[in-house]
Write a protein that holds these residues in place. Structure first.
Motif, PDB file in Angstrom:
ATOM      1  N   ILE A 183       0.830  -1.211   0.000  1.00  0.00           N
ATOM      2  CA  ILE A 183       0.000   0.000   0.000  1.00  0.00           C
ATOM      3  C   ILE A 183       0.862   1.259   0.000  1.00  0.00           C
ATOM      4  O   ILE A 183       0.640   2.171  -0.787  1.00  0.00           O
ATOM      5  CB  ILE A 183      -0.976  -0.029   1.206  1.00  0.00           C
ATOM      6  N   PHE A 184       1.909   1.270   0.855  1.00  0.00           N
ATOM      7  CA  PHE A 184       2.670   2.513   1.010  1.00  0.00           C
ATOM      8  C   PHE A 184       3.893   2.601   0.090  1.00  0.00           C
ATOM      9  O   PHE A 184       4.276   3.686  -0.318  1.00  0.00           O
ATOM     10  CB  PHE A 184       3.088   2.703   2.471  1.00  0.00           C
ATOM     11  N   ILE A 190      -1.178   5.491  -2.317  1.00  0.00           N
ATOM     12  CA  ILE A 190      -0.952   6.774  -3.006  1.00  0.00           C
ATOM     13  C   ILE A 190       0.184   6.567  -4.009  1.00  0.00           C
ATOM     14  O   ILE A 190       1.034   5.681  -3.808  1.00  0.00           O
ATOM     15  CB  ILE A 190      -0.561   7.929  -2.044  1.00  0.00           C
ATOM     16  N   PHE A 194       4.784  10.572  -4.165  1.00  0.00           N
ATOM     17  CA  PHE A 194       4.556  11.314  -2.923  1.00  0.00           C
ATOM     18  C   PHE A 194       5.698  11.096  -1.928  1.00  0.00           C
ATOM     19  O   PHE A 194       5.900  11.895  -1.024  1.00  0.00           O
ATOM     20  CB  PHE A 194       3.244  10.856  -2.261  1.00  0.00           C
TER      21      PHE A 194
ATOM     22  N   ILE B  46       2.979  12.680   4.516  1.00  0.00           N
ATOM     23  CA  ILE B  46       3.356  12.609   3.093  1.00  0.00           C
ATOM     24  C   ILE B  46       2.337  13.351   2.229  1.00  0.00           C
ATOM     25  O   ILE B  46       2.702  14.136   1.355  1.00  0.00           O
ATOM     26  CB  ILE B  46       3.498  11.128   2.645  1.00  0.00           C
ATOM     27  N   GLN B  50       2.379  17.700   0.035  1.00  0.00           N
ATOM     28  CA  GLN B  50       2.040  18.100  -1.333  1.00  0.00           C
ATOM     29  C   GLN B  50       0.818  19.014  -1.424  1.00  0.00           C
ATOM     30  O   GLN B  50       0.570  19.591  -2.461  1.00  0.00           O
ATOM     31  CB  GLN B  50       1.773  16.847  -2.195  1.00  0.00           C
TER      32      GLN B  50
END
Lengths: 262, 262
Positions: A183-184, A190, A194, B46, B50
């Motif tokens: 997931i990360f 995301i 990022f 994170i 942004q």
């Protein structure tokens, strides 16, 4: 080859019998998709967000919905169960490859579920056509190729994790860690752009990016030709390394295995 | 009432003894749970690296929201989720028949039999972390606001217990649907974002019908002094309605139950 086709056919029948879980997973994916679209639409930012426009981010999550169904080959749970309850012993006497037997077993589910993933993505896209930036040029086809290779990265990793049940009684923490990483660090939560730079360099070498994020980065034109070549190189390298690891684990696991009953 | 309390204390004792049978696994889970919690806060950091704000929530507020979310989920994992999440196993394996024979309230039994302790260290730590983030953001809630926060968390837990109980009851008919636990996770996951990201019908859905707003948004608003007494009144009404509906549905399902196996 014929035996694997028969196994695939049986797996399709099995997948059709388990329509309930499929609907639940679909619902889970839609909930996550709706939430992430709402998050990015309500975000206030100046310019691009981690290299993506808002519409690209929305499209990223719509494409993710389809990609999760296409590449989520995760036979970990049933391999772990087969080793624990001793039913893996049935496999030891059969003249077929364990790897391809599991692959055929898993394929049934994805043959049924991937079209559902496509259909759902299309339906969601119809609701928000002005927020999407899809194109079907060369990048699309390269992304499809990367997605097909992603299947093998996810599948072989989860196969190796499942085989650890030959030695370990509890693998829940490993399973949980895998999902956290996917997931990360794999772009499922995301986009990996990022992540802060030093971490991003490491992530580009780890397998998680090649399970999910890489096809999407290719599709949304976030990589140069050189970076795409590098990505494919690392992806193939992981498939080779994980396959070798599988062979070692399967050989040593069979030697370590003791069955009771059956 | 006292008899039920006594039985529950025995459940706690036996579950603790069970945990201590696999101490290493227990401690590993504690570590994994803490890592998951930290990962959630890293995720917030994170994302906010942004963007300036999401639905009007700035970074310090989003971090408070994140901690409240982790606290709520950790509390859910002590008694509520371990029991409702495993209910399908009782039905599928026919073990529910044995529950029917016990001279105690059946709903109490299926809702409290399993108690998990691996979240407790996190639950003890989180109020201190929450206090730190509140002070860092310049908030110092008074007794009334803290009381409102605790009440909203308790109402939220009660709402979600009843809500998940209603979904869980569907296992009486959907015996093959083994993954309702994933649906619970997906619904709870939405709670990590402020409900203000949604508008229109989705807002109504996530405030009144699948009330994820009570996971973190409303309790956080209470802490930072942006909540009104109406949120407590609405939460109380939802909690009472959900409980009544879940009880009626439970009675309806029990009348139609026919054993799956045994």
């Amino acid at each position: 080859m014929r035996k694997y086709i028969i196994l695939t056919r049986l797996a399709i029948q099995n997948a059709l019998a388990y329509r309930g879980p499929m609907v639940v997973w679909l619902l889970c994916n839609i909930l996550a998709l709706v939430t992430m679209i709402a998050v990015w639409n309500s975000a206030t930012a100046t310019g691009l967000i981690a290299g993506y426009t808002k519409n690209e981010l929305t499209s990223y999550y719509v494409a993710s919905l389809f990609l999760q169904w296409l590449t989520g080959w995760y036979p970990f749970y049933w391999i772990r169960t087969e080793i624990r309850d001793g039913s893996v012993a049935n496999m030891l006497t059969k003249p077929m490859s364990f790897y391809w037997r599991v692959f055929a077993g898993e394929s049934g589910w994805h043959i049924v579920s991937t079209p559902i993933g496509v259909l759902t993505s299309v339906i969601v896209a119809l609701f928000i056509p002005n927020h999407l930036v899809f194109s079907f040029g060369l990048n699309f086809w390269i992304a499809i190729l990367a997605s097909l290779l992603s299947i093998f990265v996810v599948f072989t990793t989860s196969l190796c994790m499942g085989l650890l049940a030959f030695w370990l009684t509890n693998l829940n923490t490993l399973d949980s860690t895998f999902w956290a990483a996917k997931i990360f660090l794999g772009g499922q939560g995301i986009p990996i752009s990022f992540l802060p730079l030093p971490l991003l360099y490491v992530v580009k070498l780890l397998p998680f990016r090649y399970m999910f994020s890489f096809p999407l980065e290719v599709y949304f034109n976030k990589l140069s030709s050189g970076e795409i070549m590098f990505g494919f190189g690392i992806q193939i390298l992981w498939i080779v390394l994980l396959t070798l690891l599988y062979k070692v684990l399967w050989t040593k696991g069979r030697r370590a295995y003791t069955s009771f009953g059956n | 009432m006292l008899r039920h309390l006594n039985v529950f204390l025995h459940f706690i004792k036996y579950c603790w003894m069970g945990e201590m049978e696999f101490r290493f696994n227990f401690f590993i889970w504690i570590v994994v749970n803490i890592i998951w919690g930290v990962t959630n806060l890293v995720f917030v950091n994170i994302v906010y690296s942004q963007v300036q704000s999401i639905a009007g929530w700035n970074k310090p507020e989003a971090l408070i929201l994140g901690v409240v979310y982790i606290l709520f989920v950790s509390l859910m994992w002590v008694v509520i989720l371990p029991n409702v999440g495993k209910f399908h196993d009782l039905i599928r394996k026919g073990e529910f028949d044995f529950y029917l024979l016990k001279p105690i309230n059946l709903r109490f039994l299926v809702s409290t039999k399993v108690v998990e302790f691996d979240q407790l260290p996190k639950i003890i730590l989180l109020p201190f972390i929450l206090n730190f983030f509140l002070r860092s953001a310049g908030y110092s809630p008074n007794i009334f606001q803290i009381g409102q926060f605790i009440l909203l968390i308790c109402l939220g837990l009660f709402i979600f217990y009843s809500f998940f109980f209603i979904i869980m009851i569907s296992n009486f008919w959907l015996i093959n649907t083994f993954n309702l636990e994933n649906l619970f996770d997906s619904l709870i996951d939405i709670g990590k974002f402020p409900t203000q990201i949604f508008s229109g019908l989705l807002r109504i859905l996530f405030v009144y019908i699948a009330p994820v707003a009570y996971i973190a948004t409303f309790p956080t608003l209470a802490l930072i002094g942006k909540s009104s007494i109406s949120s407590i009144i609405i939460a109380t009404l939802i909690a009472i309605s959900m409980f009544i509906i879940s009880q009626l549905f439970w009675n309806f399902a029990l009348r139609r139950y026919s054993s799956a196996s045994s």
